[in-house]
Scaffold this motif. Structure first.
Motif, mmCIF file in Angstrom:
data_model
loop_
_atom_site.group_PDB
_atom_site.id
_atom_site.type_symbol
_atom_site.label_atom_id
_atom_site.label_comp_id
_atom_site.label_asym_id
_atom_site.label_seq_id
_atom_site.Cartn_x
_atom_site.Cartn_y
_atom_site.Cartn_z
ATOM 1 N N PRO A 190 -11.805 26.294 -13.658
ATOM 2 C CA PRO A 190 -11.866 26.001 -12.215
ATOM 3 C C PRO A 190 -13.046 25.109 -11.817
ATOM 4 C CG PRO A 190 -11.397 28.316 -12.582
ATOM 5 C CD PRO A 190 -11.691 27.719 -13.925
ATOM 6 N N ALA A 191 -14.142 25.178 -12.543
ATOM 7 C CA ALA A 191 -15.313 24.356 -12.205
ATOM 8 C C ALA A 191 -15.100 22.887 -12.529
ATOM 9 C CB ALA A 191 -16.537 24.871 -12.950
ATOM 10 N N THR A 192 -14.135 22.571 -13.374
ATOM 11 C CA THR A 192 -13.917 21.172 -13.773
ATOM 12 C C THR A 192 -12.741 20.518 -13.047
ATOM 13 O OG1 THR A 192 -12.510 21.858 -15.616
ATOM 14 C CG2 THR A 192 -14.879 21.592 -16.062
ATOM 15 N N HIS A 193 -12.106 21.220 -12.134
ATOM 16 C CA HIS A 193 -10.950 20.653 -11.420
ATOM 17 C C HIS A 193 -11.326 19.398 -10.637
ATOM 18 C CE1 HIS A 193 -7.818 24.102 -11.343
ATOM 19 N NE2 HIS A 193 -8.393 23.991 -12.525
ATOM 20 N N LEU A 194 -12.428 19.437 -9.918
ATOM 21 C CA LEU A 194 -12.816 18.288 -9.092
ATOM 22 C C LEU A 194 -13.123 17.068 -9.951
ATOM 23 C CD1 LEU A 194 -13.330 17.214 -6.260
ATOM 24 C CD2 LEU A 194 -15.692 17.979 -6.484
ATOM 25 N N LEU A 195 -13.838 17.269 -11.047
ATOM 26 C CA LEU A 195 -14.149 16.152 -11.943
ATOM 27 C C LEU A 195 -12.870 15.565 -12.536
ATOM 28 C CD1 LEU A 195 -16.251 14.412 -13.365
ATOM 29 C CD2 LEU A 195 -16.347 16.150 -15.162
ATOM 30 N N ALA A 196 -11.948 16.417 -12.939
ATOM 31 C CA ALA A 196 -10.677 15.933 -13.481
ATOM 32 C C ALA A 196 -9.879 15.194 -12.407
ATOM 33 C CB ALA A 196 -9.869 17.100 -14.037
ATOM 34 N N ASN A 197 -9.914 15.713 -11.176
ATOM 35 C CA ASN A 197 -9.229 15.032 -10.067
ATOM 36 C C ASN A 197 -9.762 13.628 -9.873
ATOM 37 O OD1 ASN A 197 -7.520 17.106 -9.347
ATOM 38 N ND2 ASN A 197 -8.868 17.910 -7.770
ATOM 39 N N VAL A 198 -11.077 13.504 -9.826
ATOM 40 C CA VAL A 198 -11.698 12.196 -9.578
ATOM 41 C C VAL A 198 -11.399 11.228 -10.711
ATOM 42 C CG1 VAL A 198 -13.922 11.028 -9.339
ATOM 43 C CG2 VAL A 198 -13.498 13.138 -8.083
ATOM 44 N N LEU A 199 -11.537 11.687 -11.946
ATOM 45 C CA LEU A 199 -11.290 10.797 -13.089
ATOM 46 C C LEU A 199 -9.833 10.354 -13.164
ATOM 47 C CD1 LEU A 199 -13.457 12.477 -15.870
ATOM 48 C CD2 LEU A 199 -13.834 10.270 -14.771
ATOM 49 N N LEU A 200 -8.918 11.287 -12.987
ATOM 50 C CA LEU A 200 -7.508 10.940 -13.062
ATOM 51 C C LEU A 200 -7.086 10.038 -11.904
ATOM 52 C CD1 LEU A 200 -4.830 11.344 -14.561
ATOM 53 C CD2 LEU A 200 -4.439 13.333 -13.112
ATOM 54 N N ALA A 201 -7.541 10.347 -10.689
ATOM 55 C CA ALA A 201 -7.185 9.526 -9.529
ATOM 56 C C ALA A 201 -7.748 8.114 -9.646
ATOM 57 C CB ALA A 201 -7.669 10.184 -8.247
ATOM 58 N N ALA A 202 -8.987 8.005 -10.084
ATOM 59 C CA ALA A 202 -9.584 6.673 -10.246
ATOM 60 C C ALA A 202 -8.885 5.877 -11.337
ATOM 61 C CB ALA A 202 -11.069 6.809 -10.551
ATOM 62 N N THR A 203 -8.507 6.547 -12.418
ATOM 63 C CA THR A 203 -7.813 5.858 -13.508
ATOM 64 C C THR A 203 -6.452 5.358 -13.067
ATOM 65 O OG1 THR A 203 -8.955 7.228 -15.131
ATOM 66 C CG2 THR A 203 -6.957 6.119 -15.864
ATOM 67 N N LEU A 204 -5.698 6.219 -12.419
ATOM 68 C CA LEU A 204 -4.360 5.819 -11.983
ATOM 69 C C LEU A 204 -4.396 4.725 -10.916
ATOM 70 C CD1 LEU A 204 -2.606 9.297 -11.842
ATOM 71 C CD2 LEU A 204 -2.282 7.497 -13.544
ATOM 72 N N THR A 205 -5.347 4.824 -10.000
ATOM 73 C CA THR A 205 -5.469 3.794 -8.967
ATOM 74 C C THR A 205 -5.901 2.465 -9.568
ATOM 75 O OG1 THR A 205 -6.010 5.493 -7.362
ATOM 76 C CG2 THR A 205 -6.529 3.247 -6.757
ATOM 77 N N ILE A 255 0.836 -1.199 0.000
ATOM 78 C CA ILE A 255 0.000 0.000 0.000
ATOM 79 C C ILE A 255 0.872 1.251 0.000
ATOM 80 C CG2 ILE A 255 -0.380 0.312 2.468
ATOM 81 C CD1 ILE A 255 -3.134 0.557 -0.095
ATOM 82 N N THR A 256 2.044 1.189 0.621
ATOM 83 C CA THR A 256 2.960 2.329 0.600
ATOM 84 C C THR A 256 3.482 2.574 -0.806
ATOM 85 O OG1 THR A 256 3.616 1.865 2.873
ATOM 86 C CG2 THR A 256 5.076 3.266 1.594
ATOM 87 N N LEU A 257 3.894 1.525 -1.488
ATOM 88 C CA LEU A 257 4.357 1.674 -2.869
ATOM 89 C C LEU A 257 3.246 2.185 -3.775
ATOM 90 C CD1 LEU A 257 6.537 -1.536 -3.325
ATOM 91 C CD2 LEU A 257 7.323 0.818 -3.072
ATOM 92 N N THR A 258 2.044 1.668 -3.595
ATOM 93 C CA THR A 258 0.910 2.129 -4.393
ATOM 94 C C THR A 258 0.633 3.597 -4.135
ATOM 95 O OG1 THR A 258 -0.045 -0.091 -4.290
ATOM 96 C CG2 THR A 258 -1.521 1.695 -4.918
ATOM 97 N N PHE A 259 0.641 4.009 -2.872
ATOM 98 C CA PHE A 259 0.383 5.400 -2.523
ATOM 99 C C PHE A 259 1.420 6.328 -3.133
ATOM 100 C CE2 PHE A 259 1.240 8.961 0.395
ATOM 101 C CZ PHE A 259 0.013 9.604 0.331
ATOM 102 N N ILE A 260 2.690 6.005 -2.979
ATOM 103 C CA ILE A 260 3.749 6.873 -3.488
ATOM 104 C C ILE A 260 3.716 6.940 -5.009
ATOM 105 C CG2 ILE A 260 6.256 7.104 -3.686
ATOM 106 C CD1 ILE A 260 6.426 6.057 -0.807
ATOM 107 N N MET A 261 3.527 5.808 -5.651
ATOM 108 C CA MET A 261 3.534 5.774 -7.108
ATOM 109 C C MET A 261 2.335 6.528 -7.689
ATOM 110 S SD MET A 261 3.933 2.419 -9.517
ATOM 111 C CE MET A 261 2.483 1.681 -8.813
ATOM 112 N N LEU A 283 2.089 14.902 -11.131
ATOM 113 C CA LEU A 283 2.661 15.316 -12.413
ATOM 114 C C LEU A 283 1.574 15.598 -13.446
ATOM 115 C CD1 LEU A 283 5.685 12.850 -12.696
ATOM 116 C CD2 LEU A 283 5.772 15.316 -12.301
ATOM 117 N N CYS A 284 0.590 14.713 -13.514
ATOM 118 C CA CYS A 284 -0.495 14.892 -14.494
ATOM 119 C C CYS A 284 -1.360 16.101 -14.166
ATOM 120 C CB CYS A 284 -1.355 13.634 -14.558
ATOM 121 S SG CYS A 284 -0.511 12.213 -15.253
ATOM 122 N N MET A 285 -1.709 16.283 -12.916
ATOM 123 C CA MET A 285 -2.563 17.422 -12.552
ATOM 124 C C MET A 285 -1.830 18.743 -12.698
ATOM 125 S SD MET A 285 -5.665 16.818 -12.193
ATOM 126 C CE MET A 285 -6.191 18.416 -11.613
#
Length: 193
Positions: free
Chosen positions: A53-68, A29-35, A42-44
């Motif tokens: 500014p109104a689309t930052h949260l949506l982009a955050n959620v999509l990018l985080a879910a994709t990377l995870t 989980i530590t390696l997953t978190f750091i990676m 970098l992507c954000m």
């Protein structure tokens, strides 16, 4: 201590208690978190100037879910047992990425980010090691998961023959052990009158 600091650290409590039943799960989980958080930052940082500014949260959620999800697929491909032992806690990394970005963590300097990564990693690995030593009486019992070694019957270095105190490998035992460690820390750093 501000509100964003408390939110960031309270979100890290769930994997700290849930994913530290063994040393290998804590390392995973530590390696997953750091990676994931490094690639997310970098992507954000590249996307942020191009987004409204109104689309930052949506982009955050999509990018985080994709990377995870990509990290979970990679862990599943590397070692299925390791992925199954991580359970739902690897998915919480996406939520941590979103919260860290919303609190402005990724706009900080690299030393501040590395300090959080180091603290989170040290807590995870330290608690995972203690819980495995006390709970199972072994050290590195699932090392073959991380190294993808062929012998599936690797038991690690057995330190006690009775197996240890099973409660510490469960979530309530993790809370108890973390509470005892915090109490020891406060006793150790108590100012002398």
């Amino acid at each position: 201590m501000n509100k964003s600091f408390l939110v960031q650290n309270s979100l890290m409590l769930a994997p700290l208690i849930g994913a530290t039943g063994s040393l290998m799960t804590a390392v995973g989980i530590t390696l997953t978190f750091i990676m994931v958080t490094s690639v997310f930052a970098l992507c954000m940082n590249a996307l942020r100037p191009r987004l409204l500014p109104a689309t930052h949260l949506l982009a955050n959620v999509l990018l985080a879910a994709t990377l995870t999800s990509c990290a979970e697929l990679g862990a599943q491909l590397w070692s299925l047992q390791w992925h199954q032992d991580l359970g739902i806690y690897a998915g919480l990394v996406a939520l941590q990425c979103v919260v860290l970005d919303c609190t402005g963590f990724f706009q900080r300097t690299w030393p501040a980010r590395l300090r959080l990564y180091g603290l989170f990693g040290a807590l995870m690995v330290g608690l995972g090691l203690l819980r495995e030593l006390i709970g199972r009486g072994t050290f590195g019992s699932h090392l073959s998961w991380l190294t993808n070694a062929s012998p599936a019957h690797w038991e690690g270095w057995i330190l006690t023959t009775d197996g240890g105190l099973r409660l510490t490998t469960l979530a309530p035992g993790g809370f108890i052990l973390l509470g005892l460690l915090i109490a020891l820390w406060q006793i150790w750093h108590r100012p002398t009158p």
